[in-house]
Design a protein around this motif. Structure first.
Motif, PDB file in Angstrom:
ATOM      1  N   TRP A   3      -6.618   8.196  -2.793  1.00  0.00           N
ATOM      2  CA  TRP A   3      -5.547   7.258  -3.071  1.00  0.00           C
ATOM      3  C   TRP A   3      -6.144   5.947  -3.537  1.00  0.00           C
ATOM      4  O   TRP A   3      -7.227   5.553  -3.094  1.00  0.00           O
ATOM      5  N   LEU A   8      -1.867   0.715  -3.507  1.00  0.00           N
ATOM      6  CA  LEU A   8      -0.937   0.939  -2.395  1.00  0.00           C
ATOM      7  C   LEU A   8      -0.725  -0.343  -1.597  1.00  0.00           C
ATOM      8  O   LEU A   8       0.390  -0.644  -1.169  1.00  0.00           O
ATOM      9  N   HIS A  12       2.884  -1.948  -1.153  1.00  0.00           N
ATOM     10  CA  HIS A  12       3.567  -1.661   0.113  1.00  0.00           C
ATOM     11  C   HIS A  12       3.238  -2.595   1.271  1.00  0.00           C
ATOM     12  O   HIS A  12       3.916  -2.535   2.302  1.00  0.00           O
ATOM     13  N   THR A  52       0.873  17.320  -1.318  1.00  0.00           N
ATOM     14  CA  THR A  52       2.185  16.822  -1.718  1.00  0.00           C
ATOM     15  C   THR A  52       2.616  15.641  -0.845  1.00  0.00           C
ATOM     16  O   THR A  52       3.794  15.377  -0.701  1.00  0.00           O
ATOM     17  N   HIS A  53       1.671  14.981  -0.315  1.00  0.00           N
ATOM     18  CA  HIS A  53       1.934  13.897   0.623  1.00  0.00           C
ATOM     19  C   HIS A  53       2.503  12.678  -0.067  1.00  0.00           C
ATOM     20  O   HIS A  53       2.165  12.370  -1.202  1.00  0.00           O
ATOM     21  N   ASN A  54       3.364  11.991   0.626  1.00  0.00           N
ATOM     22  CA  ASN A  54       3.936  10.747   0.143  1.00  0.00           C
ATOM     23  C   ASN A  54       3.110   9.601   0.730  1.00  0.00           C
ATOM     24  O   ASN A  54       3.208   9.320   1.929  1.00  0.00           O
ATOM     25  N   PRO A  55       2.280   8.923  -0.064  1.00  0.00           N
ATOM     26  CA  PRO A  55       1.400   7.884   0.492  1.00  0.00           C
ATOM     27  C   PRO A  55       2.159   6.769   1.208  1.00  0.00           C
ATOM     28  O   PRO A  55       1.732   6.316   2.263  1.00  0.00           O
ATOM     29  N   ALA A  56       3.281   6.335   0.681  1.00  0.00           N
ATOM     30  CA  ALA A  56       4.038   5.256   1.324  1.00  0.00           C
ATOM     31  C   ALA A  56       4.525   5.697   2.700  1.00  0.00           C
ATOM     32  O   ALA A  56       4.416   4.946   3.678  1.00  0.00           O
ATOM     33  N   ALA A  57       5.051   6.919   2.786  1.00  0.00           N
ATOM     34  CA  ALA A  57       5.522   7.420   4.072  1.00  0.00           C
ATOM     35  C   ALA A  57       4.372   7.516   5.067  1.00  0.00           C
ATOM     36  O   ALA A  57       4.522   7.184   6.249  1.00  0.00           O
ATOM     37  N   TYR A  58       3.215   7.964   4.585  1.00  0.00           N
ATOM     38  CA  TYR A  58       2.046   8.071   5.452  1.00  0.00           C
ATOM     39  C   TYR A  58       1.636   6.693   5.967  1.00  0.00           C
ATOM     40  O   TYR A  58       1.361   6.508   7.159  1.00  0.00           O
TER      41      TYR A  58
END
Length: 167
Positions: A3, A8, A12, A52-58
């Motif tokens: 990432w 990010l 975020h 398929t991960h959502n970086p913001a959610a992580y």
């Protein structure tokens, strides 16, 4: 999976801080936990299987977990805000044993270095440094020119510094 943490962070960090503030944290604590969130992800990124991960959610999940940990610590050991005066009252002004030992070793080396100097150089240095005499006063006392007196004192400083470089 890699990432772009800088991107990010830019996108975020403000939202993560705001979310932490809504959870009841102070602005400073929320900012600290936001930084900790990105450090945590930098040190321990998500597993390779999270394609398929959502970086913001992580990131928000990591921040939430850090918030929960922080609140648990606060319940067990609450913090106390101290004024600078209160804080200085509890600080021990004495140097640490290591600092004391180091200073003593430097003093011994300085004394040995002074003993190695020629008498006139040592006397000029002591009058200037210890007795706090001006260069002109030292020069008059020793019967030397001011420039010659400065040369003697400078030589003493250089000699002492050379002896202390090994410590």
């Amino acid at each position: 999976m890699s990432w772009d943490l800088h991107d990010l962070f830019v996108r975020h960090a403000r939202d993560i801080t705001a979310a932490l503030r809504r959870r009841g944290l102070t602005e400073e604590t929320a900012a600290d936990l936001t930084q900790d969130t990105f450090v945590r992800v930098l040190v321990s990124p998500p597993g390779q299987t999270a394609t398929t991960h959502n970086p913001a959610a992580y990131l928000f999940r990591v921040a939430r977990n850090l918030c929960v940990d922080h609140k648990r610590r606060e319940r067990v050991l609450p913090g106390v805000d101290l004024s600078p005066d209160d804080f200085s009252a509890i600080v021990d002004p004495a140097p640490s044993p290591e600092a004391t030992l180091y200073s003593r070793q430097r003093l011994e080396l300085t004394e040995a270095a002074l003993a190695e100097l020629p008498e006139r150089t040592r006397r000029a240095f002591q009058m200037h440094r210890v007795e706090e005499m001006t260069l002109a006063e030292v020069a008059a006392e020793l019967g030397l020119s001011t420039s010659r007196t400065w040369t003697l004192i400078r030589d003493a400083y250089e000699h002492i510094a050379a002896r202390l470089t090994g410590l």
